[in-house]
Enzyme design. Structure first.
Site, PDB file in Angstrom:
ATOM      1  N   LYS A 173      33.556 -35.614   5.247  1.00 35.62           N
ATOM      2  CA  LYS A 173      33.528 -35.260   4.079  1.00 35.62           C
ATOM      3  C   LYS A 173      34.732 -35.782   3.248  1.00 35.62           C
ATOM      4  O   LYS A 173      35.819 -35.654   4.014  1.00 35.62           O
ATOM      5  CB  LYS A 173      33.221 -33.753   3.974  1.00 35.62           C
ATOM      6  CG  LYS A 173      32.886 -33.067   2.511  1.00 35.62           C
ATOM      7  CD  LYS A 173      32.514 -31.848   2.498  1.00 35.62           C
ATOM      8  CE  LYS A 173      32.058 -31.146   1.255  1.00 35.62           C
ATOM      9  NZ  LYS A 173      31.814 -29.781   1.204  1.00 35.62           N
TER      10      LYS A 173
ATOM     11  N   SER B 189      27.265 -28.564  -1.083  1.00 37.24           N
ATOM     12  CA  SER B 189      28.018 -29.646  -1.538  1.00 37.24           C
ATOM     13  C   SER B 189      28.358 -30.830  -0.696  1.00 37.24           C
ATOM     14  O   SER B 189      28.528 -31.997  -1.006  1.00 37.24           O
ATOM     15  CB  SER B 189      29.517 -29.174  -2.088  1.00 37.24           C
ATOM     16  OG  SER B 189      30.204 -28.618  -0.911  1.00 37.24           O
TER      17      SER B 189
ATOM     18  N   SER C  63      27.391 -24.765   1.932  1.00 32.63           N
ATOM     19  CA  SER C  63      27.711 -26.130   1.614  1.00 32.63           C
ATOM     20  C   SER C  63      27.229 -27.127   2.890  1.00 32.63           C
ATOM     21  O   SER C  63      27.292 -28.411   2.960  1.00 32.63           O
ATOM     22  CB  SER C  63      28.920 -26.482   1.017  1.00 32.63           C
ATOM     23  OG  SER C  63      28.987 -26.170  -0.411  1.00 32.63           O
TER      24      SER C  63
END
Lengths: 477, 96
Positions: A79, A154, A178
């Site tokens: 990420k 997310s 997330s």
């Protein structure tokens, strides 16, 4: 040998690499080809690192020397909020455009030592604030299973990267759901480890009492392999827990599974999502597990606690972005103008909203009613979890109240978006681990869309989550 | 009590974020809606819980010795600064 990424797992790739069916370079080249073909539409990757093939060559050299490790030569993604020295990291924000990591986060360092190939960084909601990956400053991420829909968030880019058949696994971060929610919406497995299980050194902080790094992959086995590499005490993260302070836990043959029925039956959960959940619970019962109806009166308030504590922590954590030490700088006549302009232009709408909300709940006059009260209700919820987890091994819920929704469907109404996390936030509030495992599909607009089932267990009881997760996989076949 | 655009202006100053007047109105409405939702916790009986208990939280310290961070980190940190002057980060005047 042809490299078939659509069905490949970390485990099967590892076996093929060890047998010499193909090299890590060939595997990584195949992954890069998929990214080149699919990423222009999906936008899972913010950047493919130019040293990916060099990393693969190094892994091939280690394999040739006879070295054997589960992740050696396996292409993965991280990420965009995790540091990797010399590589860009922007947390999906304009305020960090062009920022280059000065050091490597511990979780990524552990993957690299294990011989994994870090192929690139994935798009995400700005500073991990969102449940749809639509607040990303570098474009919306699309769900590979239906490009008119969101991948969740997310960590939507990390989930989509696996679901579009490129990398075999990825890392995300989970502050309120997330990892688990995008895993559910993209039909893969995602784990939010116990608070303190994985070092956060080099992870950009959002809510420091809530954040955890965790893995995505196609199978529970693969998620377990990734977790065992990234987990462990790190002297550079004071919140990571010493191994001797953790319980020694082995998976069981059958579990006592608590189902908070009135919570699962509340309004706002799609009927067919609930049916998928009930039918898996029934199958688990028939497979020999014990189902226990439980009542957790404070559980529905977890989201309210979260939307006080998280913005409060966000407002202080994001104070560091001031246009002085790194990132964007919009210079004004005076220092205060520089701060106001840099942060006003550098942060997107959702980030600005949460910082202001956090500033409000921490401000004199409202501190006791909001922040302090939320701290107490958090302790009440934590005690409720402790009590229930003395009686049951696992707590089961759907992962999210609905399957992947349309791009733009929930952006106008923040509260509607926040409800995506209703089932997942309590694990962050109480620090327990949670896993989302694919649990069949429901139909929307003639398309089959995946849904997930979530299990939570007591602190450091990840082996229970892997055990039950593999049962769900077996029963889903 | 409903949040007014002036309240948002004040919060924005405290947060060091420039917010336009149009956005102040929109933010007042949206933050109000969230506060209405989270305000539910006021009804929870927490009389069994007291504040200011240190609980499990404690300071976790380590010796102040170099951790083996690569030497290039220092240069990279300085390079990330929007304004650099030699081995310093250049800042604006703070006192008048």
């Amino acid at each position: 040998m042809k490299i078939e990424l659509t069905t490949m797992t970390i485990q099967s790739a590892h076996e093929a690499l060890v047998r010499g069916d193909f090299t890590s370079r060939a595997l990584t080249e195949a992954v890069l080809e998929v990214i080149a073909a699919k990423n222009p539409e999906i936008n899972a990757f913010a950047e493919v690192f130019d040293d990916a093939l060099a990393q693969a060559d190094a892994a091939d050299a280690r394999l040739a020397r006879g070295e054997r490790a589960p992740l050696l030569g396996i292409p993965l993604a991280i990420k965009d909020n995790m540091l990797f020295i010399g590589h860009k990291a922007s947390s999906g924000s304009k305020i960090l455009e062009g920022y280059v990591s000065p050091y490597t986060s511990t979780a990524v360092e552990r993957l690299l030592k294990a011989g994994a190939i870090i192929v690139g960084r994935t798009n995400m909601d700005e500073f991990a604030m969102g449940s749809s990956s639509e607040t990303c400053a570098y474009g919306v991420v699309k769900n590979p299973l239906d490009v008119s829909r969101v991948p969740g968030g997310s960590s939507g880019g990390s989930a989509a990267a696996v679901a579009m058949d490129s990398v075999l696994g990825s890392l995300g971060s989970d502050t309120g759901g997330s990892i688990r929610q995008p895993a559910a919406l993209c039909g893969i497995v995602g784990l939010k480890p116990t608070y303190g299980a994985v070092s956060r050194y080099g992870l950009m902080a959002m809510g420091s009492s809530l954040d955890q790094i965790g893995p995505f992959a196609r199978t529970v086995d693969d998620v377990e392999a990734l977790f065992s590499v990234i987990a462990g005490k790190d002297p550079l993260d004071g919140t990571s827990i010493e191994d001797e302070d953790k319980p020694y836990v082995l998976p069981k043959h059958s579990y006592r599974i608590g189902v908070p029925e009135s919570f699962v039956n509340m309004e706002g959960v799609d009927d067919d999502v609930r049916e998928r959940f009930s039918s898996m619970i029934e199958m688990l019962k028939n497979a020999g597990h014990t189902i226990v109806p439980i009542e957790m009166p404070t559980l529905p308030l977890a989201l309210a606690i979260y939307y006080i504590l998280m913005p409060a922590e966000v407002s202080s954590n994001l104070a560091r972005f001031d246009g002085v030490r790194f990132g964007l700088r919009k210079e004004g006549a005076k220092l205060l103008d520089t701060y106001m302009q840099t942060r006003g232009e550098g942060f997107g709408a959702e980030v600005r909203r949460r910082i202001l909300l956090g500033t409000y709940v921490l401000s004199a006059g409202y501190y006791d009613a909001y922040y302090n009260k939320a701290v107490l209700v958090r302790r009440k919820l934590t005690d409720e979890f402790k009590a229930i987890l003395k009686d049951v091994d696992l707590i089961a819920t759907p992962t999210s109240p609905s399957p992947a929704f349309k791009i733009g469907e929930k952006t106008a109404d923040p509260l509607k978006m926040y409800l995506e996390d209703i089932f997942t936030v309590s694990a962050n509030i109480t620090g327990v681990p949670g896993i989302s495992v694919p649990n069949g599909t429901v139909v929307r607009d003639g398309k089959d869309l995946p849904v997930g089932i979530q299990f939570m267990a007591d602190h450091f009881h990840e082996p229970y989550l892997f055990g039950i997760g593999k049962d769900v996989e077996r029963l889903s076949k | 009590m409903k949040l007014q655009p002036e309240d948002i202006e004040h919060l924005a100053l405290l947060s060091r974020i420039q917010v336009s007047q149009d956005e102040q109105v929109a933010l007042a409405e949206k933050i109000d809606a969230v506060l209405g939702y989270v305000g539910e916790i006021a009804k929870v009986d927490t009389s069994a819980y007291q504040h200011a208990e240190a609980g499990a939280h404690r300071n976790i310290l380590r010796a102040d010795v170099p951790t083996g961070t690569p030497g290039e980190s220092r240069e990279r940190i300085l390079d990330n600064a929007p304004k650099r002057e030699g081995d310093f980060v250049r800042v604006q005047q703070m006192f008048e």
